[in-house]
Enzyme design. Structure first.
Site, mmCIF file in Angstrom:
data_model
loop_
_atom_site.group_PDB
_atom_site.id
_atom_site.type_symbol
_atom_site.label_atom_id
_atom_site.label_comp_id
_atom_site.label_asym_id
_atom_site.label_seq_id
_atom_site.Cartn_x
_atom_site.Cartn_y
_atom_site.Cartn_z
ATOM 1 N N ALA A 153 0.837 -1.213 0.000
ATOM 2 C CA ALA A 153 0.000 0.000 0.000
ATOM 3 C C ALA A 153 0.874 1.267 0.000
ATOM 4 O O ALA A 153 1.950 1.267 0.607
ATOM 5 C CB ALA A 153 -0.896 0.011 1.236
ATOM 6 N N PRO A 154 0.404 2.315 -0.690
ATOM 7 C CA PRO A 154 -0.894 2.484 -1.362
ATOM 8 C C PRO A 154 -0.940 1.978 -2.799
ATOM 9 O O PRO A 154 -1.941 2.196 -3.470
ATOM 10 C CB PRO A 154 -1.099 3.998 -1.321
ATOM 11 N N GLY A 155 0.117 1.326 -3.292
ATOM 12 C CA GLY A 155 -0.015 0.665 -4.586
ATOM 13 C C GLY A 155 0.768 1.274 -5.729
ATOM 14 O O GLY A 155 0.569 0.891 -6.882
ATOM 15 N N GLY A 156 1.666 2.213 -5.440
ATOM 16 C CA GLY A 156 2.480 2.799 -6.509
ATOM 17 C C GLY A 156 3.195 1.726 -7.310
ATOM 18 O O GLY A 156 3.229 1.767 -8.546
ATOM 19 N N LYS A 157 3.735 0.757 -6.589
ATOM 20 C CA LYS A 157 4.537 -0.247 -7.308
ATOM 21 C C LYS A 157 3.671 -1.374 -7.841
ATOM 22 O O LYS A 157 3.897 -1.843 -8.956
ATOM 23 C CB LYS A 157 5.667 -0.726 -6.413
ATOM 24 N N ASP A 218 9.311 -3.769 -0.726
ATOM 25 C CA ASP A 218 9.504 -2.314 -0.599
ATOM 26 C C ASP A 218 9.282 -2.032 0.894
ATOM 27 O O ASP A 218 8.189 -1.665 1.313
ATOM 28 C CB ASP A 218 8.478 -1.603 -1.490
ATOM 29 N N CYS A 271 12.697 3.829 0.820
ATOM 30 C CA CYS A 271 12.828 5.261 0.542
ATOM 31 C C CYS A 271 13.704 5.867 1.636
ATOM 32 O O CYS A 271 13.374 6.878 2.232
ATOM 33 C CB CYS A 271 11.469 5.945 0.457
HETATM 34 N N1 SAM Z 1 5.138 -0.315 -2.027
HETATM 35 C C1 SAM Z 1 4.259 0.759 -1.624
HETATM 36 C C2 SAM Z 1 3.986 1.648 -2.806
HETATM 37 O O1 SAM Z 1 4.783 1.678 -3.730
HETATM 38 O O2 SAM Z 1 2.938 2.315 -2.819
HETATM 39 C C3 SAM Z 1 4.809 1.531 -0.429
HETATM 40 C C4 SAM Z 1 5.104 0.631 0.724
HETATM 41 S S1 SAM Z 1 5.508 1.437 2.216
HETATM 42 C C5 SAM Z 1 7.160 1.806 2.000
HETATM 43 C C6 SAM Z 1 5.581 0.063 3.308
HETATM 44 C C7 SAM Z 1 4.250 -0.586 3.558
HETATM 45 O O3 SAM Z 1 4.495 -1.797 4.266
HETATM 46 C C8 SAM Z 1 3.292 0.216 4.437
HETATM 47 O O4 SAM Z 1 2.065 0.340 3.774
HETATM 48 C C9 SAM Z 1 3.139 -0.616 5.700
HETATM 49 O O5 SAM Z 1 1.838 -0.545 6.262
HETATM 50 C C10 SAM Z 1 3.440 -2.008 5.191
HETATM 51 N N2 SAM Z 1 3.963 -2.963 6.198
HETATM 52 C C11 SAM Z 1 4.766 -2.692 7.251
HETATM 53 N N3 SAM Z 1 5.068 -3.825 7.911
HETATM 54 C C12 SAM Z 1 4.457 -4.840 7.231
HETATM 55 C C13 SAM Z 1 4.376 -6.235 7.435
HETATM 56 N N4 SAM Z 1 5.005 -6.816 8.462
HETATM 57 N N5 SAM Z 1 3.648 -6.971 6.582
HETATM 58 C C14 SAM Z 1 3.011 -6.372 5.521
HETATM 59 N N6 SAM Z 1 3.045 -5.049 5.287
HETATM 60 C C15 SAM Z 1 3.753 -4.285 6.138
#
Ligand code: SAM
Length: 345
Positions: A153-157, A218, A271
């Site tokens: 989330a939020p789904g960019g990738k 990510d 990031c």
């Molecule tokens: N890849 C996303 C994008 O491009 O939009 C951004 C991801 S953001 C850096 C990291 C995400 O990992 C957050 O939404 C967070 O809630 C989630 N997260 C953190 N710990 C996690 C876990 N143990 N299992 C699954 N998701 C997790």
């Protein structure tokens, strides 16, 4: 040194991380630019010269332009998108080194409207930083493959991966936070992605046994690459936060590698420009695995190699295959990405 500093120094030592002790120069710059001193000390070691350190700090002060990714799942010709946006006074120009990426030229007047145009609602573009877009290029997903996006989330990738696969194949998008998973689902719909399924689950508790051609982690991070966009990050995270995040990232990467097919690829990205959240995580995880190698990232013409030495700590040579992006060198938010291939067929 007070009790907390001694505790943190011991924690860093236990984790095999170098503990930054700010020099007089780092203290002076930290005061001038409003950072916690440990950050400046580490940048001095990352960049290696006072001149480049200042260039970095000035680039953070200046901020970044906004970027959008044209979504070819919704609009065939990206120049048609540029033309449509021009009609509503949003001027965009292609970024030469990144396919489908456009820079918003009239940032101050256009930025506030980017998320409310008809073209946005129709899914013609996603508002996304260059570093974030580069990650899906580094993953290089192909049509027909099975891909897992493990912190989605939020789904960019997820939406970019589906675009690169031309909506052909399958994507499992895992997200732990149910509220963030809702925006993931909304973006999947808006961007006309037909091949992604959302699973609201903690990566560490994933019950699945399936193996994927490509896996993206990510990872959650302290956001030290987002300084040009979020100035509050200058003081919002201390060394305790960095240590905690390092430990979590090690666990997440170890678990995520279980989902990669033999011969498959995992991209680890953050990031963050913190070596503790990047090279030190990968170095630690690979020290107990002989079946994974670090592979060169192709398809991204800019960026700097990953660190193989930091504050007197030597790391494996293969980390030079990873990619670092910086605001002052690449005009992007700070980002790190690394491609790991599991040996075998
Ligand atoms: N890849 C996303 C994008 O491009 O939009 C951004 C991801 S953001 C850096 C990291 C995400 O990992 C957050 O939404 C967070 O809630 C989630 N997260 C953190 N710990 C996690 C876990 N143990 N299992 C699954 N998701 C997790």
């Amino acid at each position: 040194m007070d009790v907390r500093d001694r505790f943190l120094e011991r924690t860093f030592e236990k984790l095999g991380l170098p503990y930054p002790k700010p020099s007089a120069y780092a203290l002076e710059l930290a005061r001038k630019y409003g950072y916690l001193p440990y950050m400046i000390e580490r940048y001095m070691h990352i960049f290696g010269s006072r001149e480049e350190l200042i260039e970095f700090l000035e680039a953070v002060e200046k901020g970044l332009p906004r970027y959008i990714r044209c979504n070819t799942l919704a609009i065939k010709n990206c120049m048609d998108l540029a033309e449509r946006l021009r009609e509503v006074d949003i001027i965009v120009k292609p970024v030469p080194w990144l396919p489908h990426a456009f820079r918003v030229e009239n940032n101050s007047s256009a930025a506030g409207r980017l998320g409310s145009t008809l073209e946005y609602l129709l899914g013609y573009y996603y508002i996304q930083g260059l570093g974030s877009m580069a990650v899906s290029i580094a993953l290089d997903p192909k049509p027909g493959e099975a891909v897992a996006d493990l912190a989605a989330a939020p789904g960019g990738k997820t939406t970019h991966i589906a675009q690169l696969m031309n909506n052909n194949g399958v994507i499992l998008s895992v997200e732990k936070n149910p509220v963030r998973a809702m925006s993931l689902s909304t973006n999947i719909q808006r961007m006309r992605v037909k091949i992604a399924a959302v699973l609201v689950k903690d990566i560490l508790e994933l019950p699945i046994k399936e193996k994927f051609d490509k896996v993206l982690l990510d990872a959650p991070c302290t956001g030290e690459g987002l300084l040009p966009i979020k100035k509050e990050r200058k003081t919002s995270k201390d060394l305790g936060d960095i240590a905690r995040m390092h430990e979590l990232q090690v666990k997440l990467l170890e678990k995520s590698l279980q989902f990669v097919k033999p011969g498959g690829v995992l991209v680890y990205s953050t990031c963050s420009i913190a070596p503790e959240e990047n090279e030190f995580v990968i170095d630690k995880v690979l020290s107990s695995r002989s079946d994974v190698e670090l592979e060169k990232i192709t398809g991204i013409m800019v960026g700097s190699p990953g660190l193989t030495e930091f504050m007197g700590y030597r790391l494996r040579d293969g980390l030079a295959n990873c990619l670092r992006l910086y605001p002052h060198r690449n005009g992007s938010e700070g980002f790190f990405m690394c491609r790991l291939r599991r040996r075998g067929k």
